[in-house]
Scaffold this active site. Structure first.
Site, mmCIF file in Angstrom:
data_model
loop_
_atom_site.group_PDB
_atom_site.id
_atom_site.type_symbol
_atom_site.label_atom_id
_atom_site.label_comp_id
_atom_site.label_asym_id
_atom_site.label_seq_id
_atom_site.Cartn_x
_atom_site.Cartn_y
_atom_site.Cartn_z
ATOM 1 N N ASP A 1 70.968 20.779 18.769
ATOM 2 C CA ASP A 1 69.906 21.056 19.377
ATOM 3 C C ASP A 1 70.111 20.762 20.608
ATOM 4 O O ASP A 1 71.063 20.399 21.554
ATOM 5 C CB ASP A 1 69.067 19.819 19.199
ATOM 6 C CG ASP A 1 67.728 19.673 19.605
ATOM 7 O OD1 ASP A 1 66.304 19.928 18.913
ATOM 8 O OD2 ASP A 1 67.107 20.160 20.658
ATOM 9 N N ASN B 1 59.941 17.107 11.312
ATOM 10 C CA ASN B 1 58.314 17.025 12.488
ATOM 11 C C ASN B 1 57.365 18.360 11.535
ATOM 12 O O ASN B 1 57.483 19.093 10.944
ATOM 13 C CB ASN B 1 58.595 17.180 13.546
ATOM 14 C CG ASN B 1 59.201 16.018 14.660
ATOM 15 O OD1 ASN B 1 58.833 14.852 13.860
ATOM 16 N ND2 ASN B 1 60.244 17.011 15.535
ATOM 17 N N GLY C 1 54.573 16.529 15.187
ATOM 18 C CA GLY C 1 54.996 17.464 16.822
ATOM 19 C C GLY C 1 55.679 18.474 17.187
ATOM 20 O O GLY C 1 57.194 18.033 17.458
ATOM 21 N N GLN C 2 55.377 19.322 15.502
ATOM 22 C CA GLN C 2 56.810 20.425 14.754
ATOM 23 C C GLN C 2 56.405 21.315 16.494
ATOM 24 O O GLN C 2 54.764 21.663 17.323
ATOM 25 C CB GLN C 2 56.092 20.602 13.812
ATOM 26 C CG GLN C 2 57.258 21.866 13.289
ATOM 27 C CD GLN C 2 56.579 22.509 12.080
ATOM 28 O OE1 GLN C 2 55.874 22.301 11.737
ATOM 29 N NE2 GLN C 2 57.309 23.223 11.871
ATOM 30 N N SER C 3 57.567 21.868 17.059
ATOM 31 C CA SER C 3 57.278 22.482 18.121
ATOM 32 C C SER C 3 58.202 23.959 17.873
ATOM 33 O O SER C 3 57.730 25.030 18.661
ATOM 34 C CB SER C 3 57.958 22.046 19.728
ATOM 35 O OG SER C 3 59.167 21.866 19.501
ATOM 36 N N HIS D 1 63.035 22.532 9.655
ATOM 37 C CA HIS D 1 64.322 22.241 10.147
ATOM 38 C C HIS D 1 64.449 21.065 9.706
ATOM 39 O O HIS D 1 63.430 20.395 10.143
ATOM 40 C CB HIS D 1 64.208 23.131 11.419
ATOM 41 C CG HIS D 1 63.960 22.234 11.974
ATOM 42 N ND1 HIS D 1 62.479 22.863 12.628
ATOM 43 C CD2 HIS D 1 63.450 21.194 13.743
ATOM 44 C CE1 HIS D 1 61.436 22.550 13.233
ATOM 45 N NE2 HIS D 1 61.944 21.186 13.655
ATOM 46 N N LEU D 2 65.280 20.339 9.902
ATOM 47 C CA LEU D 2 65.752 18.792 9.177
ATOM 48 C C LEU D 2 66.529 18.526 10.623
ATOM 49 O O LEU D 2 67.588 19.130 10.709
ATOM 50 C CB LEU D 2 65.727 18.613 8.116
ATOM 51 C CG LEU D 2 66.061 17.324 7.432
ATOM 52 C CD1 LEU D 2 66.601 17.641 6.332
ATOM 53 C CD2 LEU D 2 67.707 16.541 8.127
ATOM 54 N N HIS D 3 65.858 17.261 11.348
ATOM 55 C CA HIS D 3 66.769 16.903 13.003
ATOM 56 C C HIS D 3 67.606 15.490 11.980
ATOM 57 O O HIS D 3 67.673 15.239 10.921
ATOM 58 C CB HIS D 3 66.034 15.989 13.107
ATOM 59 C CG HIS D 3 64.502 16.532 14.262
ATOM 60 N ND1 HIS D 3 65.197 17.449 15.352
ATOM 61 C CD2 HIS D 3 63.377 17.176 13.175
ATOM 62 C CE1 HIS D 3 64.130 18.169 15.866
ATOM 63 N NE2 HIS D 3 63.378 18.471 14.901
HETATM 64 P P1 5GP Z 1 60.828 20.100 16.355
HETATM 65 O O1 5GP Z 1 59.634 19.848 17.842
HETATM 66 O O2 5GP Z 1 59.954 21.700 16.185
HETATM 67 O O3 5GP Z 1 60.497 19.223 15.563
HETATM 68 O O4 5GP Z 1 62.212 20.554 16.567
HETATM 69 C C1 5GP Z 1 62.265 21.840 17.271
HETATM 70 C C2 5GP Z 1 63.513 21.455 18.129
HETATM 71 O O5 5GP Z 1 64.532 23.073 18.396
HETATM 72 C C3 5GP Z 1 64.001 20.994 19.572
HETATM 73 O O6 5GP Z 1 64.189 19.433 19.302
HETATM 74 C C4 5GP Z 1 64.224 21.506 20.333
HETATM 75 O O7 5GP Z 1 64.875 21.429 21.301
HETATM 76 C C5 5GP Z 1 65.724 22.591 19.904
HETATM 77 N N1 5GP Z 1 65.112 24.085 20.285
HETATM 78 C C6 5GP Z 1 64.239 24.881 20.341
HETATM 79 N N2 5GP Z 1 64.455 25.948 20.918
HETATM 80 C C7 5GP Z 1 65.925 25.953 20.624
HETATM 81 C C8 5GP Z 1 66.632 27.318 20.452
HETATM 82 O O8 5GP Z 1 66.332 27.870 21.468
HETATM 83 N N3 5GP Z 1 67.951 26.659 20.177
HETATM 84 C C9 5GP Z 1 68.203 25.352 19.403
HETATM 85 N N4 5GP Z 1 70.329 25.025 19.445
HETATM 86 N N5 5GP Z 1 67.170 24.025 19.966
HETATM 87 C C10 5GP Z 1 66.403 24.968 19.630
#
Ligand code: 5GP
Ligand code: ZN
Length: 116
Positions: free
Chosen positions: A32, A89, A95-97, A102-104
């Site tokens: 990340d 998320n 909280g999905q951005s 994807h899986l954290h």
């Molecule tokens: P979400 O908030 O959708 O569950 O998780 C998205 C994750 O993607 C966030 O933790 C954010 O830091 C990460 N992220 C966003 N853009 C990029 C990117 O361009 N490269 C990488 N490696 N991570 C990203």
């Protein structure tokens, strides 16, 4: 969302920079860019899917694969024994951005519960 405008599709295709730590025919895993734990890996299917809300019955093997990869990668990066957290998320309240499923995989510190 068009695949060429999706950052995780671009990373999976090798068209955007990332620190890829695992890849196979179905998924890629990369660190990340803004880590929330000492170890923070994102595991994403190569095929675009906006979120878990778009997963169909036919995607069950893929979803199982992603979860299995979490434990495999946890082992690879040395956090399997101490423990880790897996998070998906979904949507605004989740909280999905990034709108590509994807899986954290988070580890390297003690997690708190409940999540914020
Ligand atoms: P979400 O908030 O959708 O569950 O998780 C998205 C994750 O993607 C966030 O933790 C954010 O830091 C990460 N992220 C966003 N853009 C990029 C990117 O361009 N490269 C990488 N490696 N991570 C990203
Ligand atoms: Zn995508």
């Amino acid at each position: 969302m068009a695949e060429n405008s999706c950052i995780f599709c671009r990373i999976a295709a090798g068209d955007a920079p990332s620190n890829i730590i695992y890849k196979d025919e179905l998924a890629v895993a990369f660190t990340d860019v803004d880590p929330k734990a000492p170890s923070h890996v994102l595991i994403a299917p190569r095929e675009h899917m906006d979120s878990l809300n778009d997963a169909a019955r036919g995607d069950e093997p893929l979803l199982g694969h992603l979860l299995r990869l979490a434990s495999k990668i946890a082992n690879q990066i040395g956090i399997a024994e101490t423990g880790f957290r897996t998070v998906v998320n979904t949507g605004e309240d989740g909280g999905q951005s990034v709108q590509h499923l994807h899986l954290h995989l988070l580890g390297g510190r003690k997690m708190t519960w409940p999540p914020g």
